[in-house]
Design a protein around this motif. Structure first.
Motif, PDB file in Angstrom:
ATOM      1  N   UNK A 117       0.306  -1.110   0.442  1.00  0.00           N
ATOM      2  CA  UNK A 117      -0.070   0.087  -0.083  1.00  0.00           C
ATOM      3  C   UNK A 117       0.690   1.002   0.441  1.00  0.00           C
ATOM      4  N   UNK A 118       2.099   1.338  -0.232  1.00  0.00           N
ATOM      5  CA  UNK A 118       3.449   2.318  -0.401  1.00  0.00           C
ATOM      6  C   UNK A 118       2.740   3.386  -0.535  1.00  0.00           C
ATOM      7  N   UNK A 119       1.244   3.511  -1.904  1.00  0.00           N
ATOM      8  CA  UNK A 119       0.938   4.906  -2.524  1.00  0.00           C
ATOM      9  C   UNK A 119       0.607   5.310  -1.956  1.00  0.00           C
ATOM     10  N   UNK A 120      -0.430   4.409  -0.939  1.00  0.00           N
ATOM     11  CA  UNK A 120      -1.410   5.106  -0.441  1.00  0.00           C
ATOM     12  C   UNK A 120      -0.971   5.907   1.709  1.00  0.00           C
ATOM     13  N   UNK A 121       1.107   4.974   1.919  1.00  0.00           N
ATOM     14  CA  UNK A 121       0.773   5.287   2.871  1.00  0.00           C
ATOM     15  C   UNK A 121       2.182   5.749   3.571  1.00  0.00           C
ATOM     16  N   UNK A 122       2.158   7.044   3.309  1.00  0.00           N
ATOM     17  CA  UNK A 122       2.882   8.035   3.593  1.00  0.00           C
ATOM     18  C   UNK A 122       3.716   8.227   5.030  1.00  0.00           C
ATOM     19  N   UNK A 123       3.299   7.628   5.697  1.00  0.00           N
ATOM     20  CA  UNK A 123       3.797   7.155   7.127  1.00  0.00           C
ATOM     21  C   UNK A 123       3.713   6.295   8.165  1.00  0.00           C
ATOM     22  N   UNK A 124       4.568   5.457   8.651  1.00  0.00           N
ATOM     23  CA  UNK A 124       4.522   4.553   9.712  1.00  0.00           C
ATOM     24  C   UNK A 124       5.071   4.814  10.831  1.00  0.00           C
ATOM     25  N   UNK A 125       4.294   4.275  11.994  1.00  0.00           N
ATOM     26  CA  UNK A 125       4.427   4.872  13.368  1.00  0.00           C
ATOM     27  C   UNK A 125       4.532   3.819  13.876  1.00  0.00           C
ATOM     28  N   UNK A 126       5.759   2.717  14.485  1.00  0.00           N
ATOM     29  CA  UNK A 126       5.244   1.491  14.892  1.00  0.00           C
ATOM     30  C   UNK A 126       6.526   0.704  16.141  1.00  0.00           C
ATOM     31  N   UNK A 127       5.765   0.080  17.304  1.00  0.00           N
ATOM     32  CA  UNK A 127       6.471  -0.600  17.980  1.00  0.00           C
ATOM     33  C   UNK A 127       6.680  -2.338  17.357  1.00  0.00           C
ATOM     34  N   UNK A 128       7.876  -2.861  18.141  1.00  0.00           N
ATOM     35  CA  UNK A 128       7.565  -3.982  17.324  1.00  0.00           C
ATOM     36  C   UNK A 128       9.128  -4.516  18.297  1.00  0.00           C
ATOM     37  N   UNK A 182       8.162   5.084   9.630  1.00  0.00           N
ATOM     38  CA  UNK A 182       9.309   5.582   8.103  1.00  0.00           C
ATOM     39  C   UNK A 182       8.274   6.154   7.320  1.00  0.00           C
ATOM     40  N   UNK A 183       9.308   7.426   6.831  1.00  0.00           N
ATOM     41  CA  UNK A 183       8.446   8.087   6.661  1.00  0.00           C
ATOM     42  C   UNK A 183       8.718   8.044   4.656  1.00  0.00           C
ATOM     43  N   UNK A 184       7.916   8.309   3.940  1.00  0.00           N
ATOM     44  CA  UNK A 184       7.900   8.036   2.823  1.00  0.00           C
ATOM     45  C   UNK A 184       9.493   8.616   1.315  1.00  0.00           C
ATOM     46  N   UNK A 185      10.148   8.330   1.056  1.00  0.00           N
ATOM     47  CA  UNK A 185      10.845   9.313   0.571  1.00  0.00           C
ATOM     48  C   UNK A 185      10.231  10.220  -0.318  1.00  0.00           C
ATOM     49  N   UNK A 186      10.751  11.378  -0.060  1.00  0.00           N
ATOM     50  CA  UNK A 186      10.801  12.648  -1.233  1.00  0.00           C
ATOM     51  C   UNK A 186      11.484  11.980  -2.661  1.00  0.00           C
TER      52      UNK A 186
END
Length: 250
Positions: A117-128, A182-186
């Motif tokens: 879904x990367x074209x729709x998801x510009x940012x992810x904050x997650x605990x792993x 994770x922030x999608x690369x400009x």
């Protein structure tokens, strides 16, 4: 109340400062669409519900937790999806950010879903689990650097933010935990064929201790395999190296 289900990898955050810190790691703007994955008992959900001007949804597989959340936080009515994140379609039209204390037993699969879904998801904050977070954030030349590192970093800038002590959870897990963003690369890499790129990265790391010439033999012309690059091992290549290599595949 509710019960904890080990089969779903449930360890709930109880440290309020840590909950706030995770939510604060997600930059939000007016009108932003946000999906929480695995809200559980609502540790970070309650802070996400307080964010002004966002369109919020949460996906939770455990029906008992869905009922608990709806009873405890009435404002979440209509915002909960009782399904597996791995099986659902995109929850929004247009772009949406993803956040969560991800169930550790499927956290890697969650990131592969994000890549779909990367074209729709510009940012992810997650605990792993800490080891998984380190793997996603690892640079080339590092023993943790692998398939997930390259594939995530091909589309996202990964920041290893902070670690979370076991005592912040109920019950305390037997593993360390970490939060990444994770922030999608400009400036996107020039990946001509995603299917070939994925295949290249997975094939290279399947025999990570061998020189690339061995595992990658079926993917390149014999002449090109003489290039000195193929004497290296997969973990020595940067994301840019893999992208460049993918353009030369048969």
């Amino acid at each position: 109340m509710y019960t904890l289900k080990k089969s779903l990898g449930q360890h709930f955050l109880k440290d309020e400062n840590m909950c706030r810190k995770i939510v604060e790691a997600l930059p939000v703007i007016q009108g932003q669409q946000v999906l929480e994955v695995g809200p559980g008992a609502g540790a970070i959900t309650k802070y996400l519900l307080q964010l002004p001007g966002i369109d919020f949804k949460a996906v939770e597989l455990d029906t008992e937790k869905v009922q608990y959340l709806e009873k405890t936080y009435p404002e979440i009515q209509g915002k909960l999806i009782n399904q597996s994140f791995l099986d659902m379609p995109p929850p929004f039209e247009g772009p949406f950010s993803v956040i969560g204390n991800f169930p550790y037993n499927i956290s890697t699969q969650i990131m592969f879903r994000v890549l779909e879904w990367k074209d729709q998801v510009p940012q992810v904050v997650g605990m792993f689990q800490k080891e998984v977070a380190q793997r996603i954030a690892a640079s080339h030349g590092n023993k943790d650097y692998g398939i997930l590192s390259v594939l995530m970093q091909a589309w996202y800038r990964v920041e290893y933010l902070f670690e979370v002590h076991e005592q912040c959870f109920m019950p305390p897990p037997k593993v360390k935990s970490s939060v990444i963003r994770c922030t999608r690369l400009e400036q996107q890499y020039d990946i001509a064929n995603e299917r070939k790129f994925f295949n290249l990265v997975k094939t290279a790391f399947n025999q990570r201790r061998k020189q690339l010439r061995n595992p990658l033999k079926p993917l390149f012309d014999k002449e090109y395999l003489q290039d000195s690059l193929f004497t290296k091992r997969a973990e020595e290549l940067t994301v840019a190296d893999f992208v460049a290599l993918s353009h030369k595949m048969i």
